[in-house]
Design an enzyme around this catalytic site. Sequence first.
Site, mmCIF file in Angstrom:
data_model
loop_
_atom_site.group_PDB
_atom_site.id
_atom_site.type_symbol
_atom_site.label_atom_id
_atom_site.label_comp_id
_atom_site.label_asym_id
_atom_site.label_seq_id
_atom_site.Cartn_x
_atom_site.Cartn_y
_atom_site.Cartn_z
ATOM 1 C CD GLU A 108 45.572 45.045 33.325
ATOM 2 O OE1 GLU A 108 45.865 45.154 34.524
ATOM 3 O OE2 GLU A 108 44.403 44.939 32.914
ATOM 4 C CG ASP A 162 41.085 46.305 31.734
ATOM 5 O OD1 ASP A 162 41.893 46.510 32.658
ATOM 6 O OD2 ASP A 162 40.020 45.692 31.887
#
Length: 876
Positions: A511, A474
């Site tokens: 990400e 993340d």
Amino acid sequence: MDLTRQRAHWIDRSTLVWRFEGPVGDRRCDLVWSPDAALEIIDGALVGPHETLPLRVRPGGLSTEQRSRWPHLADHTAFTVEADVDTIKTALRGQVAVTARDEGGWLLVATGAQLPGVLDDVYADAVHADLGCRFHDDGGVTISVWAPTAHWVALEWWPPDGTDGDPEVLGMWRDDRTGVWRVDGDWGWTGRRYRFRVEVYHPATQRIETMSVTDPYSIALTANSTHSIVANLLDPLLIPADWTALRKPRAVTPARAQVYEVSVRDFSSYDRSVPEPRRGTFAAFATPNSAGMRHLRRLADAGTTHLHLLPAFDFATVPELRAEQAEPSGDLTALPPDSADQQARIAEIRDRDGYNWGYDPLHYSVPEGSYSTDPDGPRRITEFREMVAALNGVGLRVVMDVVYNHTVAGGVNHHSVLDRIVPGYYHRLLADGRVADSTCCANTAPEHAMMGKLVVDSVLRWAVDYKVDGFRFDLMGHHPKANILAVRAALDRLTPQQDGVDGRAVLIYGEGWDFGEVAGNQRFVQASQHQLAGTGVGTFNDRLRDAVRGGQAFENNPRSQGYATGLFTDPNGDDVNGPPDHQRARLLFQHDLIKIGLTGNLASYRFVASSGQSVTGGSYYYNGSPAGYCASPGECVSYVDAHDNEILFDTLAFKLPPSLAPLERARMQLLALSFTVLGQGMGFVAAGSERLRSKSLDRNSFDSGDWFNAIRWDPTEGNGFGLGLPPAWDNQDKWSFAGPLLADPLLVPDPDVIEWTVARYLELLRIRRDSPLFGLDTAVEVQDRVSFPLSGPAETPGVITMRLSGVEDVVVVFNAVPATVTQKLPRLRGGAFDLHPHQKAGGDERLSQSAFDPATGIFTVPARSVAVFTGTSLRG
């Protein structure tokens, strides 16, 4: 003067930096510390007993190496600290400040100091320490915690059968070289509950605090994570049958991977074929004949390779015991499809229900308790392992979504674990010492040695002890590139012979967004999209996503169209899309972005753009940044939806003309999904998009409860559309768009349309599975074998034709136009091409009308279809 802020930075044992306003030459600067946190500013004077070290301005400033390590401090004034290491370690265990005085000794400035740099320097050996609970072959147990700034640390100790009453307190001894505190025992400690009692200065309160804290390296936890538990992950009681002999599905390269993303809770919370106690838990995946597992088996057989689980580590915002989880009041099914009542009732209990995505880490290396049938103890360990084994058994490897970029809280909050043990270290601090929160929570600092170590150690725990096959990071751009590469290197060292795991087969992607206090490499070289090229680490391709969907992730007007949502070809009439000529130009620009995406978003790939010019992916720009940034196709994660933002069906509901029938919407959904399946690189889809799953237009359903999130595997129960207006807390600005759509029964697909869509998606997966041309491993192969023969200004808007050359030729025609189209490829005249056998044997009557005329080289493809042709050409 403000001691509650830390504007100075002690970066190593001999260097402190501080940004001054005005000249420094006539000031006397000192490093001061108080072991008892007694420093105060009273009437402009520093009071309280303290020790002092003079600071000397370093004329040359920071060295080149220091500037490289601390780029955001490069323009600060540098001071030399002259003290032996024992004095420094003593100072670090107290309240540290920096002062500046005039020639007369009058105090001009006083501020606290940030300490992570000097802690990393003087306790450098700590990165080699074993932390947490360790069992030894000789029958011993060691429990260790890194707490170099603590005055003392003790172990609070409860029996295995509960945590009632006052704990027994065991003293721990400190290794002054590493700052690690430890206590030794034996295997008889198994099952006991414990916490650390830590006495330490905390800058958040400006005083010495005594706090009871769980173990950051916990192996097992009690319900609601109140206590750590002594547990041995090699204990036979925690190991499922055949776990040590678990056979993994065949490994694939990242370029061949097809990933299916799902929340543990979403997967089974509404699946009536799962026994009620198992719904929403790890155990649901070990229910072999459930509707959900049958569907996963179909996906795996067709070519899906990995199941990506949203955060499944211990997180903070959900009561873990079912009896404590609140439910919305009343019968939500009886409410109108465009009602505001459903979300209002969920709002009343959303902080107390059993639902959250889990991006709020508490303990990084323990399975989440609310996903276990028994969260109070080690059962969550066994059930997680049983889940991995069951998923491997149906042919799927397992990816974990990991969130090391932030914690749910910092300071002395009861959910703060790391920051109550080493205050001010594990989190990234801004210029004045406040904790950065650009990731929406308290940002961690993996650039600090021991936070970076925690990331690596935790990943290895999941890979070795839980046999997890991949990690999705993340907000990976908030990590240093070096930290992610350290994870990759640590995994690569794992071998089946020594560790039971082939670490080289473990995926890493994440990400790679570039924002916040670290943006533009302000603090370190980031693990962001452009900077990971050549590492083999994958990043999500937002260029392809935006071109296919239209608009951008956080658009205000959800009616902005894209390639698969009707721009120019199916205009919805909203002014946001502009006049037809503008739409046409924008659509052709989207063609180019999609082509770059179909090649694995390669920076080096050369093709003819819609302008007629020969360009490379890296020289073609999107939002001021190169569209192509990958060095190899496996570094590209192609997706058109994920848990974030509207799921694909809801995006199409907003953007397509409302009059479009459900089956036509399904065709456009397949068109969008086809880019994740038939392109180069890793394909990624949100669970249920292949079956038209909706979240009733909710763009951010992280806390919207089961009602908006659960997958409805039974198509007779609908697809989730029309469950009420999406939650006001993150969607109310779109209610004027959403209300009329949700009230329209014609937008709800019938069960046969849902099943039709699943069948067509499986056909696409099988096509990819059976051809080596989809999923090439190198940029050279892609350049040699993938082409777009009709690219250029004359290309038909809404139609992309891709050719793949190998032992056999493959031609793919993506047709977003609401009419039959023809595509003439003169070089293929005289060749023999036919609709792919998987599509030819399918049940799509419209697609069966696809044809190739060898006399002219013309391919004919019906409206809103993706046609894959295979065959041979005479001309190469």
